[in-house]
Scaffold this active site. Structure first.
Site, PDB file in Angstrom:
ATOM      1  CG  ASP A   1      -3.565   4.256  -2.742  1.00 48.56           C
ATOM      2  OD1 ASP A   1      -2.542   3.829  -2.152  1.00 48.56           O
ATOM      3  OD2 ASP A   1      -4.710   3.982  -2.375  1.00 48.56           O
TER       4      ASP A   1
ATOM      5  CG  ASP B   1      -1.844   1.169   1.297  1.00 55.35           C
ATOM      6  OD1 ASP B   1      -2.084   1.791   0.252  1.00 55.35           O
ATOM      7  OD2 ASP B   1      -2.341   1.482   2.394  1.00 55.35           O
TER       8      ASP B   1
END
Length: 389
Positions: free
Chosen positions: A268, A89
């Site tokens: 992201d 992440d």
């Protein structure tokens, strides 16, 4: 400091393997995605909740696994190493692991810091105790501070999470200091030459739900994983995107029709979809006859009669056009049923982020990044993109 780690998709875990360590001062790891993908309706809800609080103001390579809606990376923790598969992440900056997947008493190098931590996210929270221990990526080792979660609502079946965002996002401490990420620690210990990661994703195209088909390069980039040049852009100055890997997109076009002027948002890996503000999404889909929001999934469907007429969608970033063809922004027909959609319907990976315009008008998630090589460069405060090989 506001707690900024938001909900992550529930996934069952498959094992990753360490790739050979290269001799160019970088470290490589593979990425993988496990079986049992979630339903489409949960994908959109999860992605929007992930950024809801933010929107309202509140070179070494290793294997990576593409779970279709999330990627996992294997990290060894402790002596001897206890391998854990962690959600990869770039939208957060902490490493934490469930108590069931790591036992500090089984490690001769673990250290209890006598601190507790709590991370709030969209559908619950995670909390536990803070430790340091030896971490291993490929053949490289370093000391890492991380959390052991005694409670983690919404993460059943997941070993934990590792964040590669700016380290001032870290919240795994009750003392308020920034915790270095693994790439920060590899860099500060001199094992890689730059505080950089290069990320290579690949889409699943055969209807399968588990593949080891991605790669992370720590300390640089892997030139075999992209074509042409990398376009680098500085971190945006627009808030709140500038707290993350935020960039400016100077335009979004459907064919030759402009959908937006300059907007600011985030790149992201922890977000599955391509999300645009509600204004931009409306401007996009009004160009497609019969396109409509499917309330069950939160995604848009395209009438079968219009699929052959669809045009490319182009994001202009740093003066370079990054174009998605219809086959890249539509969910493959052989994946729709596996993801809980209506068989025979055509769905788009591009959804609405909500009524967000200033400083957070888009999220370029996995379904964008599977088509482009991405570089997250802490050393130079910039993001790079190139066409994936």
């Amino acid at each position: 400091m506001v707690n900024k780690i938001l909900p992550i998709l529930l996934l069952s875990v498959a094992c990753a393997f360490a790739a050979p360590t290269p001799k160019d001062g970088t470290v490589k790891a593979t990425l993988k995605r496990p079986a049992n993908p979630v339903q489409l309706k949960d994908v959109h809800n999860r992605d929007v909740r992930r950024w809801a609080n933010l929107a309202t103001g509140s070179s070494s390579s290793i294997p990576a696994i593409n779970a279709d809606v999330s990627y996992l990376i294997t990290v060894g923790l402790g002596t001897p190493a206890q391998d854990v598969d962690l959600i990869f992440d770039t939208g957060s900056s902490d490493l934490w692991v469930q108590t069931a997947n790591y036992n500090p008493k089984s490690s001769s190098t673990s250290k209890n810091l006598d601190e507790t931590w709590t991370i709030e996210y969209g559908s619950g929270d995670a909390s536990g105790k803070e430790y340091t221990d030896i971490a291993t990526i490929g053949s490289y080792t370093f000391t890492q501070e991380f959390g052991i979660a005694s409670t983690a609502e919404g993460f059943t079946g997941v070993d934990g999470l590792v964040g590669f965002g700016p380290d001032d996002l870290s919240v795994i401490t009750n003392k308020g200091e920034n915790i270095p990420t693994p790439v920060d620690n590899l860099y500060s210990s001199g094992q890689i030459g730059s505080d950089v990661i290069g990320v290579y994703f690949q889409p699943i195209t055969d209807g399968g739900s588990q593949e080891t088909n991605g790669e992370i390069t720590f300390g640089g980039v892997d030139s075999t994983k992209y074509t042409g040049d990398i376009t680098y852009v500085p971190i945006t100055t627009a808030s709140p995107a500038n707290e993350y890997w935020g960039i400016d997109v100077s335009s979004v076009k459907y064919g030759s029709t402009s959908v937006t002027s300059t907007i600011h948002g985030i790149v992201d890996t922890g977000t599955t979809l391509i999300l645009l503000s509600s204004t931009a999404v409306s401007a996009l889909y009004k160009n497609i006859s019969g396109a409509k929001l499917d309330n069950n999934s939160g995604l848009y469907t395209i009438p079968a009669s219009e699929v052959s007429k669809l045009e490319d969608i182009t994001f202009t970033i740093g003066g370079t056009a990054f174009t998605l063809t219809p086959s890249q922004y539509l969910i493959p027909a052989n994946q729709v049923a596996n993801l809980g959609g209506t068989s025979g319907d055509t769905y788009s990976w591009i959804g609405s982020l909500g009524d967000n315009e200033s400083g957070l008008a888009f999220i370029l998630g996995q379904k964008f990044l599977e088509n482009f090589y991405s570089v997250f460069d802490t050393t130079n405060s910039r993001v790079g993109l190139a066409v994936a090989a």
